[in-house]
Design a protein around this motif. Structure first.
Motif, PDB file in Angstrom:
ATOM      1  N   GLN A  23     -34.589 -18.739 -26.507  1.00  0.00           N
ATOM      2  CA  GLN A  23     -35.113 -19.472 -27.934  1.00  0.00           C
ATOM      3  C   GLN A  23     -36.679 -18.952 -28.092  1.00  0.00           C
ATOM      4  N   LYS A  26     -37.527 -20.781 -33.872  1.00  0.00           N
ATOM      5  CA  LYS A  26     -36.396 -21.044 -34.588  1.00  0.00           C
ATOM      6  C   LYS A  26     -35.192 -19.967 -34.411  1.00  0.00           C
ATOM      7  N   GLU A  27     -35.428 -19.023 -33.596  1.00  0.00           N
ATOM      8  CA  GLU A  27     -34.800 -17.830 -33.403  1.00  0.00           C
ATOM      9  C   GLU A  27     -34.248 -17.944 -31.818  1.00  0.00           C
ATOM     10  N   SER A  40     -29.691 -15.076 -33.930  1.00  0.00           N
ATOM     11  CA  SER A  40     -29.750 -15.989 -34.989  1.00  0.00           C
ATOM     12  C   SER A  40     -30.156 -15.381 -36.222  1.00  0.00           C
ATOM     13  N   ARG A  41     -31.160 -14.469 -35.992  1.00  0.00           N
ATOM     14  CA  ARG A  41     -31.996 -13.992 -37.314  1.00  0.00           C
ATOM     15  C   ARG A  41     -31.010 -12.862 -37.940  1.00  0.00           C
ATOM     16  N   MET A  72     -22.364 -17.212 -32.239  1.00  0.00           N
ATOM     17  CA  MET A  72     -22.967 -18.137 -32.753  1.00  0.00           C
ATOM     18  C   MET A  72     -22.387 -18.838 -33.885  1.00  0.00           C
ATOM     19  N   TYR A  74     -21.090 -17.742 -36.959  1.00  0.00           N
ATOM     20  CA  TYR A  74     -21.410 -17.358 -38.266  1.00  0.00           C
ATOM     21  C   TYR A  74     -19.909 -16.658 -38.627  1.00  0.00           C
ATOM     22  N   LEU A 106     -26.931 -24.443 -30.605  1.00  0.00           N
ATOM     23  CA  LEU A 106     -26.728 -23.775 -31.559  1.00  0.00           C
ATOM     24  C   LEU A 106     -25.899 -24.066 -32.778  1.00  0.00           C
ATOM     25  N   LEU A 109     -27.071 -23.650 -36.496  1.00  0.00           N
ATOM     26  CA  LEU A 109     -27.405 -22.300 -37.070  1.00  0.00           C
ATOM     27  C   LEU A 109     -26.468 -22.017 -38.104  1.00  0.00           C
TER      28      LEU A 109
END
Length: 223
Positions: A23, A26-27, A40-41, A72, A74, A106, A109
């Protein structure tokens, strides 16, 4: 610049490759060796996999979707956004700690997709689930390893072989969709998809909308 902080490590079954969760502000990042598996970006291509595949089956009655690889969250979230209330989504994740990370560190996210009542998560090999299934799924989404050029496990190569693709074809319902994420183009892989009976659409996608790295999503319909 804020330094990366190591939050946790995990071992992949079989080959014992170490995954590391980091980490920075916030990434978040997951790495295997010196290779970053996900960040995560930049998750636009994972979103695209779930969206492009599940748009094709959104009108199917009670669609059943199999997702190989949780990442993650998504791809799962984008799939859920395209599916109705009667859908069922089964996520197969090989590494137990990745499930745990998505239930905790996570979870926020992708908006806590594991809390969705339509979702079931199992720790295990998606290849084994595909082998056990016949005409069971409206869509199978594979975000496993690095695509056809598997990176973390040689066992993952089977998924992208003729035998693996034939087995995935058999596991799909008529007009079912096989969606596959890949870091790079692979002309030989596209030919294999066609060879086993899929109508193939190769879609270039980018990590950040019109910016970021180029990747490929194959949307293959069982014919």
């Amino acid at each position: 610049m804020i330094p990366w902080k190591l939050l946790d490590t995990a071992q992949t079954p079989g080959n014992g490759l170490e995954l590391r969760l980091y980490q920075r502000d916030k990434e978040f990042s997951i790495k295997a060796g010196n290779y970053e598996l996900m960040n995560s970006r930049v998750y636009g291509t994972e979103d695209a996999l779930g969206k492009l595949a599940c748009q094709k089956i959104a009108n199917h009655p009670q669609p059943r979707v199999l997702i190989g690889g949780l990442g993650m969250g998504y791809t799962l979230k984008s799939a859920l956004d395209e599916l109705g209330e009667t859908a069922e989504v089964l996520v197969m994740e090989l590494v137990p700690d990745v499930v745990r990370w998505n239930q905790g560190l996570l979870a926020h996210l992708a908006g806590n997709p594991l809390d969705d009542e339509r979702v079931t998560v199992q720790v295990g090999d998606v290849a084994q689930m595909i082998k056990r299934s016949r005409g069971s799924f409206s869509a199978i989404l594979l975000d496993v390893d690095n695509g056809p050029n598997a990176l973390t496990s040689m066992d993952n190569h089977w998924l992208y072989s003729i035998a693996g693709l034939e087995t995935a074809h058999a596991a799909l319902k008529p007009n079912g969709i096989l969606g596959i994420w890949s870091s790079d183009r692979d002309a030989g892989f596209a030919k294999r998809l066609s060879q086993v009976g899929f109508d193939v659409d190769e879609v270039p996608v980018r990590e950040l909308g019109k910016k970021g790295g180029h990747h490929i999503v194959w949307i293959a319909e069982r014919i």
